[in-house]
Structures are given as C-alpha cells and as structure tokens.
Design an enzyme around this catalytic site. Sequence first.
Site, PDB file in Angstrom:
ATOM      1  N   LYS A 195      -7.419  -4.862  13.463  1.00 11.60           N
ATOM      2  CA  LYS A 195      -6.237  -4.138  13.959  1.00 11.60           C
ATOM      3  C   LYS A 195      -5.779  -4.683  15.320  1.00 11.60           C
ATOM      4  CE  LYS A 195      -5.691  -1.446  10.434  1.00 11.60           C
ATOM      5  NZ  LYS A 195      -4.485  -1.520   9.593  1.00 11.60           N
TER       6      LYS A 195
ATOM      7  N   ASN B   6       1.621  -2.356   5.453  1.00  8.68           N
ATOM      8  CA  ASN B   6       0.846  -1.128   5.655  1.00  8.68           C
ATOM      9  C   ASN B   6      -0.534  -1.146   5.004  1.00  8.68           C
ATOM     10  OD1 ASN B   6       0.493   1.987   5.881  1.00  8.68           O
ATOM     11  ND2 ASN B   6       0.445   1.586   3.676  1.00  8.68           N
TER      12      ASN B   6
ATOM     13  N   ALA C 124     -11.378  -5.209  15.091  1.00 10.24           N
ATOM     14  CA  ALA C 124     -10.979  -6.612  15.302  1.00 10.24           C
ATOM     15  C   ALA C 124      -9.733  -6.938  14.475  1.00 10.24           C
ATOM     16  CB  ALA C 124     -12.132  -7.545  14.931  1.00 10.24           C
TER      17      ALA C 124
ATOM     18  N   TYR D  90     -13.009  -3.522  11.533  1.00  8.04           N
ATOM     19  CA  TYR D  90     -11.715  -2.825  11.459  1.00  8.04           C
ATOM     20  C   TYR D  90     -10.973  -2.966  12.797  1.00  8.04           C
ATOM     21  CZ  TYR D  90      -8.378   0.970  10.526  1.00  8.04           C
ATOM     22  OH  TYR D  90      -7.232   1.713  10.330  1.00  8.04           O
TER      23      TYR D  90
ATOM     24  N   VAL E 191      -2.863  -7.809  -1.819  1.00  5.03           N
ATOM     25  CA  VAL E 191      -2.175  -8.510  -0.720  1.00  5.03           C
ATOM     26  C   VAL E 191      -3.026  -9.611  -0.083  1.00  5.03           C
ATOM     27  CG1 VAL E 191      -0.512  -6.694  -0.154  1.00  5.03           C
ATOM     28  CG2 VAL E 191      -2.787  -6.659   0.922  1.00  5.03           C
TER      29      VAL E 191
ATOM     30  N   GLY F 104       0.834  -1.207   0.000  1.00  2.81           N
ATOM     31  CA  GLY F 104       0.000   0.000   0.000  1.00  2.81           C
ATOM     32  C   GLY F 104       0.864   1.250   0.000  1.00  2.81           C
TER      33      GLY F 104
ATOM     34  N   ARG G 127      -0.059   5.640  -1.758  1.00  2.00           N
ATOM     35  CA  ARG G 127      -0.577   6.914  -1.224  1.00  2.00           C
ATOM     36  C   ARG G 127      -0.576   6.880   0.300  1.00  2.00           C
ATOM     37  NH1 ARG G 127      -6.522   5.616  -1.033  1.00  2.00           N
ATOM     38  NH2 ARG G 127      -6.659   3.615  -2.092  1.00  2.00           N
TER      39      ARG G 127
ATOM     40  N   ILE H 191      -5.222  10.008  11.114  1.00  2.00           N
ATOM     41  CA  ILE H 191      -4.184  10.576  10.246  1.00  2.00           C
ATOM     42  C   ILE H 191      -4.863  11.085   8.978  1.00  2.00           C
ATOM     43  CG2 ILE H 191      -2.012  10.112   9.019  1.00  2.00           C
ATOM     44  CD1 ILE H 191      -1.802   9.786  12.097  1.00  2.00           C
TER      45      ILE H 191
END
Length: 252
Positions: free
Chosen positions: A162, A93, A160, A158, A67, A15, A18, A191
């Site tokens: 992470k 990433n 879970a 998300y 990926v 990734g 960008r 971010i």
Amino acid sequence: MSEPDFENRTVLVTGGSRGIGRACCERLARAGANVAINYHSRGEDALATARLVEIHGGKAIVTQADVTDPQAVAAMVAEVNDQLGPIDMLVNNAGIFEYVTHEKMTLDHWKRTIDANLTSLYIVTWAVKKQMIERQFGRIVNMSSISALRPRPYGIAYAASKAGIVAFTQSTADALIPHNIRINAVAPGLIDTEIIKDVDQPTIDRIIEQTPMKRIGQAEEIADVVHFLLSEASSFMMGQTLVASGGRVMLP
Ligand code: NAP
C-alpha cells in the site's frame, strides 16, 4: 442526490464484486457512469453489483479477470471496449489482506500480496493508458490504505504494497498528466468489509479506541471520496493520497 456528472463516461472498477469496489460501482452509476465491474472469483456477487448499477440507470457489465494476470487483464479491457466503449476512468481497487505476524510470514505470502495489491496496478493501468493517451483524457484512483502511513506488526507485506501505491500514484500522475490523465489515491482506515474478517475483535476494538471518530468506516464513505477524486471537483489535484480514516491518521 448529486448531479449526473459522469454521463456517457465508462468506468472500470477492479474488485467491484463486493465491499468498497461495489460501493464505488454504485456511487459512480449514481453519477451517471456506465460501469464495468471486474471480479476474480465471485461472479454472483458481481452480478448483484450490476443490478445495483442498473437501478441507477447506468449500463453495467461484469468481467472476470485476475488482475495479476496480464493476458486476462488485456482480454478484460478488450471486452469493456467492445461492450461499453473506451475506458474514461479506472478505479484500481482490487486487493487482498492476510493477517500474518512476522513469525508466520513466508515468501509466498509476500509475493502474493505484492502481486495482488501493487503489481496489479501496473498491469491494469498499463492496459488502459494507451486508449486514455489517444483520447487525451483519463481519471484514475488507486486504493491505498492507512497501513502505508501507520505501521502495524501483522501486515508487513500489505503495508509495503500500500506504501508502494502511494509512490506509484505520485510517479504515474507526474508521467501522465501531460496527456490529461489525472491520478490520485485514497487511503482508507478500517472499513466494514469482508477483508477484515480475520482481524480479531480485540484488535478492532483497539483500532476504534485509537480513532477520534470512535467507529469504523463504511464502504460508501470511501466511494464518495473516489467519486470526488474522479470528478472535476478535484480538478487541481494529482498525485495525492487522500486519507479517510475517522481521524486515525492525520497528515499535515
Ligand atoms: P473485499 O470485500 O475483500 O473485496 C476485495 C475485492 O477485490 C473483491 O471484489 C475481490 O474479487 C477483488 N480481488 C481480490 N483479488 C483479486 C484479483 N487477483 N483479481 C481481481 N479481483 C480481485 O475488500 P475491500 O475492503 O472492499 O477492499 C477493497 C480495497 O480497499 C482493497 O485494495 C483493500 O486493500 C482496500 N482497503 C480496505 C480497507 C478495509 O478496512 N476494508 C482499508 C484500507 C484499504 P472477488 O469477490 O471476485 O474475490
């Protein structure tokens, strides 16, 4: 300007087209690395990242792979080996975030998120670890999130995925340190990248209000943490998840 401590090192950033991945590519190139920039769908953006890497004197290649697809990842790793040599460092990433409430959540959303954010780490790490073991050298940084540590109602899959990265980082770090493969993770707060485009402004304002530093972060600030964890400045650290969130989450 920092020392070129990664000279002759090859790093693969998933990734990298960008956002945080691009900032990592640029930061690691500034440290002297040659950079393989993985992307999924945004080839033009990946090429723009490659130009940024080359400004810093590093070699850059762009390599397309989903990926979540083991065959595509194996082909990507072979391509990097052909063009840049063995992979010394990996930044896992790539990731997705879909703003979904529990009422709207589906099994498809769950599987898509877990695949892209967690299963992908297994696929990519396993595709590079053999060469790291053979060379008895490897440095890996995984991209978690403070969602792993602070629950939110609109990103259950998300969070879970992470949180899974935190445990995956600990377990793989323990398993692979005998081969001098040092693995850590970063948990960014909010971010300023495209991934948050579906988050509404009142939610962003509330997050900023809850953040002691009263702002959202920049991709470059996460890239600096990634550089630190890949470098020998963090030589006694493994299995850690470093939080960079303007104080929104503070671990003991
Ligand atoms: P972004 O700007 O949306 O970038 C996402 C990147 O992931 C893109 O390069 C995209 O490639 C790539 N990608 C997505 N699915 C992929 C797949 N199946 N195969 C290969 N590449 C794939 O988001 P970002 O903020 O930079 O996010 C980077 C990482 O930081 C993610 O893991 C995210 O969860 C994490 N993070 C972000 C924040 C934040 O607030 N921004 C906070 C905490 C953690 P294409 O460009 O080709 O589509």
